[in-house]
Write a protein that holds these residues in place. Sequence first.
Motif, PDB file in Angstrom:
ATOM      1  N   HIS A  74       0.883  -1.373  -0.086  1.00  0.00           N
ATOM      2  CA  HIS A  74      -0.062   0.094   0.022  1.00  0.00           C
ATOM      3  C   HIS A  74       0.890   1.702   0.031  1.00  0.00           C
ATOM      4  CE1 HIS A  74      -2.582   3.336   2.398  1.00  0.00           C
ATOM      5  NE2 HIS A  74      -3.364   2.946   1.208  1.00  0.00           N
ATOM      6  N   ARG A  75       1.864   1.291   0.905  1.00  0.00           N
ATOM      7  CA  ARG A  75       2.682   2.351   0.935  1.00  0.00           C
ATOM      8  C   ARG A  75       3.430   2.533  -0.466  1.00  0.00           C
ATOM      9  NH1 ARG A  75       3.074   7.414   2.713  1.00  0.00           N
ATOM     10  NH2 ARG A  75       5.034   8.129   3.568  1.00  0.00           N
ATOM     11  N   GLN A  78       1.459   4.337  -3.070  1.00  0.00           N
ATOM     12  CA  GLN A  78       1.272   5.733  -2.563  1.00  0.00           C
ATOM     13  C   GLN A  78       2.249   6.412  -3.063  1.00  0.00           C
ATOM     14  OE1 GLN A  78       0.621   5.528   1.573  1.00  0.00           O
ATOM     15  NE2 GLN A  78      -1.269   6.094   1.511  1.00  0.00           N
ATOM     16  N   VAL A  79       3.646   5.820  -2.935  1.00  0.00           N
ATOM     17  CA  VAL A  79       4.821   6.480  -3.443  1.00  0.00           C
ATOM     18  C   VAL A  79       5.046   6.369  -4.994  1.00  0.00           C
ATOM     19  CG1 VAL A  79       7.458   6.533  -3.208  1.00  0.00           C
ATOM     20  CG2 VAL A  79       6.082   6.044  -0.918  1.00  0.00           C
ATOM     21  N   TYR A  80       4.477   5.530  -5.492  1.00  0.00           N
ATOM     22  CA  TYR A  80       4.707   5.259  -7.085  1.00  0.00           C
ATOM     23  C   TYR A  80       3.906   6.491  -7.593  1.00  0.00           C
ATOM     24  CZ  TYR A  80       3.441   3.598 -11.460  1.00  0.00           C
ATOM     25  OH  TYR A  80       3.260   3.493 -12.966  1.00  0.00           O
ATOM     26  N   TRP A  81       2.480   6.608  -7.137  1.00  0.00           N
ATOM     27  CA  TRP A  81       1.619   7.767  -7.793  1.00  0.00           C
ATOM     28  C   TRP A  81       2.212   9.193  -7.399  1.00  0.00           C
ATOM     29  CZ3 TRP A  81      -0.480   6.667 -12.301  1.00  0.00           C
ATOM     30  CH2 TRP A  81      -1.211   5.322 -12.138  1.00  0.00           C
ATOM     31  N   ALA A  82       2.933   9.139  -6.208  1.00  0.00           N
ATOM     32  CA  ALA A  82       3.371  10.517  -6.048  1.00  0.00           C
ATOM     33  C   ALA A  82       4.444  10.789  -7.039  1.00  0.00           C
ATOM     34  CB  ALA A  82       4.030  10.419  -4.617  1.00  0.00           C
ATOM     35  N   HIS A  83       5.414   9.721  -7.216  1.00  0.00           N
ATOM     36  CA  HIS A  83       6.455  10.023  -8.119  1.00  0.00           C
ATOM     37  C   HIS A  83       5.882  10.340  -9.794  1.00  0.00           C
ATOM     38  CE1 HIS A  83      10.033   9.033 -10.627  1.00  0.00           C
ATOM     39  NE2 HIS A  83       9.315   8.068 -11.223  1.00  0.00           N
ATOM     40  N   ILE A  84       5.047   9.549 -10.148  1.00  0.00           N
ATOM     41  CA  ILE A  84       4.474   9.672 -11.416  1.00  0.00           C
ATOM     42  C   ILE A  84       3.843  11.106 -11.297  1.00  0.00           C
ATOM     43  CG2 ILE A  84       2.618   9.171 -12.981  1.00  0.00           C
ATOM     44  CD1 ILE A  84       4.893   7.269 -12.828  1.00  0.00           C
ATOM     45  N   ASP A 144      15.100  10.575  -9.071  1.00  0.00           N
ATOM     46  CA  ASP A 144      15.439   9.346  -8.949  1.00  0.00           C
ATOM     47  C   ASP A 144      15.373   8.952  -7.388  1.00  0.00           C
ATOM     48  OD1 ASP A 144      17.351  11.102  -8.116  1.00  0.00           O
ATOM     49  OD2 ASP A 144      18.745  10.615  -9.860  1.00  0.00           O
ATOM     50  N   ILE A 145      15.167   9.708  -6.637  1.00  0.00           N
ATOM     51  CA  ILE A 145      15.125   9.255  -5.254  1.00  0.00           C
ATOM     52  C   ILE A 145      13.813   8.258  -4.790  1.00  0.00           C
ATOM     53  CG2 ILE A 145      14.852  10.064  -2.743  1.00  0.00           C
ATOM     54  CD1 ILE A 145      16.819  12.402  -3.219  1.00  0.00           C
ATOM     55  N   LEU A 146      12.585   8.826  -5.234  1.00  0.00           N
ATOM     56  CA  LEU A 146      11.604   8.097  -5.165  1.00  0.00           C
ATOM     57  C   LEU A 146      11.339   6.808  -5.600  1.00  0.00           C
ATOM     58  CD1 LEU A 146       8.625  10.905  -4.962  1.00  0.00           C
ATOM     59  CD2 LEU A 146       9.989   9.787  -3.163  1.00  0.00           C
ATOM     60  N   PRO A 147      11.809   6.533  -6.748  1.00  0.00           N
ATOM     61  CA  PRO A 147      11.834   5.185  -7.465  1.00  0.00           C
ATOM     62  C   PRO A 147      12.950   4.215  -6.372  1.00  0.00           C
ATOM     63  CG  PRO A 147      12.070   6.741  -9.204  1.00  0.00           C
ATOM     64  CD  PRO A 147      11.986   7.552  -7.838  1.00  0.00           C
ATOM     65  N   MET A 148      13.985   4.770  -6.099  1.00  0.00           N
ATOM     66  CA  MET A 148      14.887   3.837  -5.119  1.00  0.00           C
ATOM     67  C   MET A 148      14.019   3.740  -3.933  1.00  0.00           C
ATOM     68  SD  MET A 148      18.276   5.311  -3.121  1.00  0.00           S
ATOM     69  CE  MET A 148      17.341   6.497  -2.388  1.00  0.00           C
ATOM     70  N   TYR A 149      13.542   4.564  -3.545  1.00  0.00           N
ATOM     71  CA  TYR A 149      12.357   4.194  -2.246  1.00  0.00           C
ATOM     72  C   TYR A 149      11.582   3.182  -2.279  1.00  0.00           C
ATOM     73  CZ  TYR A 149       9.804   5.462   1.983  1.00  0.00           C
ATOM     74  OH  TYR A 149       9.209   5.334   3.468  1.00  0.00           O
ATOM     75  N   ILE A 150      10.919   3.122  -3.535  1.00  0.00           N
ATOM     76  CA  ILE A 150      10.188   2.068  -3.908  1.00  0.00           C
ATOM     77  C   ILE A 150      10.375   0.786  -3.792  1.00  0.00           C
ATOM     78  CG2 ILE A 150       8.301   1.190  -5.556  1.00  0.00           C
ATOM     79  CD1 ILE A 150       7.973   4.306  -6.370  1.00  0.00           C
ATOM     80  N   VAL A 151      11.720   0.794  -4.412  1.00  0.00           N
ATOM     81  CA  VAL A 151      12.498  -0.763  -4.481  1.00  0.00           C
ATOM     82  C   VAL A 151      12.689  -1.137  -3.126  1.00  0.00           C
ATOM     83  CG1 VAL A 151      14.279  -1.874  -5.382  1.00  0.00           C
ATOM     84  CG2 VAL A 151      13.007  -0.492  -6.852  1.00  0.00           C
ATOM     85  N   ILE A 152      13.225  -0.165  -2.353  1.00  0.00           N
ATOM     86  CA  ILE A 152      13.773  -0.526  -0.807  1.00  0.00           C
ATOM     87  C   ILE A 152      12.617  -0.906  -0.120  1.00  0.00           C
ATOM     88  CG2 ILE A 152      14.892   0.458   1.100  1.00  0.00           C
ATOM     89  CD1 ILE A 152      16.557   2.106  -0.807  1.00  0.00           C
ATOM     90  N   LEU A 153      11.224  -0.159  -0.325  1.00  0.00           N
ATOM     91  CA  LEU A 153      10.378  -0.517   0.390  1.00  0.00           C
ATOM     92  C   LEU A 153       9.991  -1.932   0.234  1.00  0.00           C
ATOM     93  CD1 LEU A 153       8.002   2.524   0.384  1.00  0.00           C
ATOM     94  CD2 LEU A 153       8.991   1.534   2.531  1.00  0.00           C
TER      95      LEU A 153
END
Length: 417
Positions: A74-75, A78-84, A144-153
Amino acid sequence: MRDPRLDFFRGIGMFIIYIAHLPGNWWTLWIPARFGFSDATEIFVFCSGMASALAFGKIFDLHGWGMGAARIVHRMWQVYWAHIGQILVIAVGLVMLHESNYLTTCCDLTQDYVASLNLWHLFNKTEIALPGLMTLTWVPNYFDILPMYIVILALIPVIMLAARYSVTAAFALSIGLWLASQFDLLNLPAEPWTMSNGLHREWFFNPFAWQMLFFTGFAFMRGWIPAPPVDRRLVVLCAVVLVVTVPFAYFRIHSEHYLDLVWAREIREAIRPLWIKTEFGLFRYLHFLALAYLAWVAAGEHGRRLLGHGAVWGRFLGIVQKVGQQSLPVFMASLVIAQAAGLLRDMVWGRGDWIPQILSNLLGFAALIAVAYVAGWYKSQPWRKPPRAAAEAAPAGPDPEGRVDTDGNRSRQRELS
């Protein structure tokens, strides 16, 4: 109760990230990245790991691995659509401004702000760039920070599953992913097309490398790693690490255009794999740990040294902590605000004078603070609270017409409204 140190240092990191993202900003000459291998990105990732342990760790403990993994998904959503959304807002805004020719007619500005962020692909190669954007196979460097965060999540459930059997196994998995990234065995493509050399550009932040720092913070908050002792020898050692790093990090020392210390420049190039940012080189990790230890000692146990220094400092501390508490919306807004502030500065003054430099930074800070307070207000869901006037006017006894309005009834009414 929230740890004041976590929110404070996350807030400081948000301000530094804004400074770094403001185009043509002189203030970037004085951020920590200029004097050491680590920078505000390390603060963001490490503190995000600590915050994730607090936010998600208990879900795994109380509700099991499946529910914890569902919360992580779920998180990520949220972060994915925030990035897009963030990319589309900036790209569309800059293109509309560029195509209007307003900057040229009003201010004689000819710079291509769309090209400066490498965003023309979205409009010139839409059939390739748009699917790349949606699948995270096209990641412009500014975003590039939010995609990194998505994968780490996505790695949190994996690490938690390993930790169910052995914390040592969780550490081994994290270190193994980092080692694999050092030998270029794990990386992700940042563009769906090839460069002139026939290779794909890789993500600027390799998440399989940076996850080690994230899970270091995660492990501290989970209690997998004990808090280090406050030891004068450790303080001295960490201070020495920071000082020794300066000649190899500060450009005015090793650059041929300034002090031109050839030996420092040669050593810097020789150890490049150890401080490179994309694969999160080992020296970045050690430099950040030294800096974090000194900050931890300076803040005192539970942040006690951050408190009790007068009303002015208390107000400043509260503002910085508010920014740290709302780090995701503040970070997202900071990228937009940095571009807008840079444009306004160029339109009105240009980049050369110190007054517009100060204003574009300080007004940007004010905007970030406003975003933090607005985001906090929305998260508090004030519409779920009874109106103050109605609460004060409500009779203490039963309704004179015999009706009973319980808290549960009022809650259901609010949910239906």
